[in-house]
Design an enzyme around this catalytic site. Structure first.
Site, PDB file in Angstrom:
ATOM      1  N   ASP A 157       0.609  -0.855   0.001  1.00 16.10           N
ATOM      2  CA  ASP A 157      -0.140   0.221  -0.118  1.00 16.10           C
ATOM      3  C   ASP A 157       0.967   1.354  -0.075  1.00 16.10           C
ATOM      4  O   ASP A 157       2.215   1.061   0.794  1.00 16.10           O
ATOM      5  CB  ASP A 157      -1.525   0.180   1.469  1.00 16.10           C
ATOM      6  CG  ASP A 157      -1.920  -0.901   0.946  1.00 16.10           C
ATOM      7  OD1 ASP A 157      -2.157  -1.740   0.206  1.00 16.10           O
ATOM      8  OD2 ASP A 157      -2.272  -1.944   2.111  1.00 16.10           O
TER       9      ASP A 157
ATOM     10  N   TYR B 134       6.555 -10.087   6.899  1.00 11.36           N
ATOM     11  CA  TYR B 134       6.343  -8.324   6.557  1.00 11.36           C
ATOM     12  C   TYR B 134       7.646  -7.879   8.390  1.00 11.36           C
ATOM     13  O   TYR B 134       7.277  -9.115   9.139  1.00 11.36           O
ATOM     14  CB  TYR B 134       4.230  -8.712   6.751  1.00 11.36           C
ATOM     15  CG  TYR B 134       4.521  -8.007   5.466  1.00 11.36           C
ATOM     16  CD1 TYR B 134       4.387  -6.813   4.839  1.00 11.36           C
ATOM     17  CD2 TYR B 134       3.588  -9.204   5.186  1.00 11.36           C
ATOM     18  CE1 TYR B 134       3.611  -7.058   3.848  1.00 11.36           C
ATOM     19  CE2 TYR B 134       2.962  -8.871   3.956  1.00 11.36           C
ATOM     20  CZ  TYR B 134       2.695  -7.779   3.540  1.00 11.36           C
ATOM     21  OH  TYR B 134       2.025  -7.591   1.548  1.00 11.36           O
TER      22      TYR B 134
END
Lengths: 242, 242
Positions: free
Chosen positions: A48, A106
């Protein structure tokens, strides 16, 4: 190819008309190298807006024949300085950077200390103490195969929200007690999933929820039961495994 | 006041017409607080374009009466997110943030590993190995009171280039062998002095010069004898002592 980027000046990875994106920059540079013939880049997945990547992976087909490291250097010379190609190799024709992903890692960085203007785009500036021991306990309830609908994007119309988180950890910085990194290794992630998990973990760290509340939140399969979406600037796609 | 800033988007500390500067932003915000009456900010010294500060110090006179921490908060709410006021206190009328400086500490960060797009504005991306042991030896010749004309800005028309470097050190990052930080504590610094010292140290680390060449370079009092000016993005004003 394996590449890293500073996402702070980009509208995310995925190409969109009229705005700056990582994919847009990659395809623009590759088109120059490929004698103005369009190149489509397929990454392991999107990130994003404002999210960073340390080792993002992608594949593409190039008409032009070039040795991989020569291509890597040519591409780096054309790309803006906040995108960098670390490695380039030839793969078999049936390799796909998205479909063949086995796992992704992540990491999310939180500054519990004083606001730091130098790191404002690179660490979530929470700037208050959190109960990291309780957060660590909550992480253990996240591990495993669960329906993560409660942690998905509100209007995500998927059929299948089941994902497997293989391993999690909360790492305290050895030099700075106020800096904490939360790591998630999983076989797949829903959109906003890591940021929604971190948002919930922060509420646990604030004492607003207990670690075991995670069990009920998962059970509910309802986005409204989980915490807020944590800011994008603390999030890094650390690695992709095939 | 004590403040930190990310210098990457600024034309340096010192106010200049038509360009974005740290002093310009501070004075603009203070003018709003001071009921549109101009406020002049005197810092411990300037920093050049793209150079950062962790604990820069400055003083100013304010017509408006306000408690220091309230002023600090008001100022932070008006300043851009890359400048942050850490501390504010009332000082005696004869205190001067520049004239009363007893010592300053600067640090310079070098990445000897792979190019890192995420740190491009915050660490000098040298991206090759350096002989840090030889650089450490050279630092010992820099310590002490010397005429640093060889390390000054080319056209600096000062009379006095004598400065005292109290302590230096070369710190290897415990988590990343490719990251090195050089620290300089001194009672005063000439313009470009730290970056010219680092540029010379890099040439020593490359094997182009020996550590003991520093003795001759200092002796020469000639800017052309020293190395290049190192890039600004690796430099941080770490602290100022009174």
């Amino acid at each position: 190819m394996t590449f890293s980027y500073d996402g702070s000046k980009y509208n995310g990875y995925q190409k969109q008309p009229k705005v700056k994106t990582i994919q847009g920059e990659l395809e623009k540079a590759l088109k120059v190298i490929n004698s103005e013939e369009k190149v489509e880049v397929s990454a392991s997945g999107r990130t994003d807006a404002k999210v960073h990547a340390l080792k993002q992976k992608a594949h593409f087909d190039l008409t032009k024949k070039m040795p991989p490291d020569g291509l890597r250097k040519a591409l780096n010379s054309l790309l803006p300085p906040d995108i960098y190609i670390k490695d380039m190799e030839i793969v078999s024709d049936d390799f796909h950077a998205r479909y063949n992903v086995r796992a992704k890692e992540y990491v999310y960085r939180i500054n519990m200390g004083e606001y730091d203007p130098i790191e404002k785009d690179y660490i979530y500036q929470y700037n208050k103490r959190l109960d990291t021991v309780e957060m660590e306990r909550a992480l253990k309830y996240i591990e495993g195969t669960h329906d993560f609908k409660s942690f998905s994007k509100t209007d995500d119309e998927k059929d299948d929200f089941v994902r497997t988180i293989v391993q999690t950890s909360l790492i305290r910085d050895i030099k700075n007690v106020n800096m904490v990194t939360i790591s998630f290794l999983g076989t797949g992630f829903l959109r906003y999933m890591v940021r929604n998990l971190v948002g919930t973990l922060i509420e646990i760290g604030e004492g607003k929820r207990k670690s075991e509340d995670v069990i009920d939140i998962i059970e509910a399969k309802d986005r409204r039961k989980a915490g807020k979406t944590a800011n994008p600037e603390g999030l890094y796609l650390k690695d992709v495994f095939y």
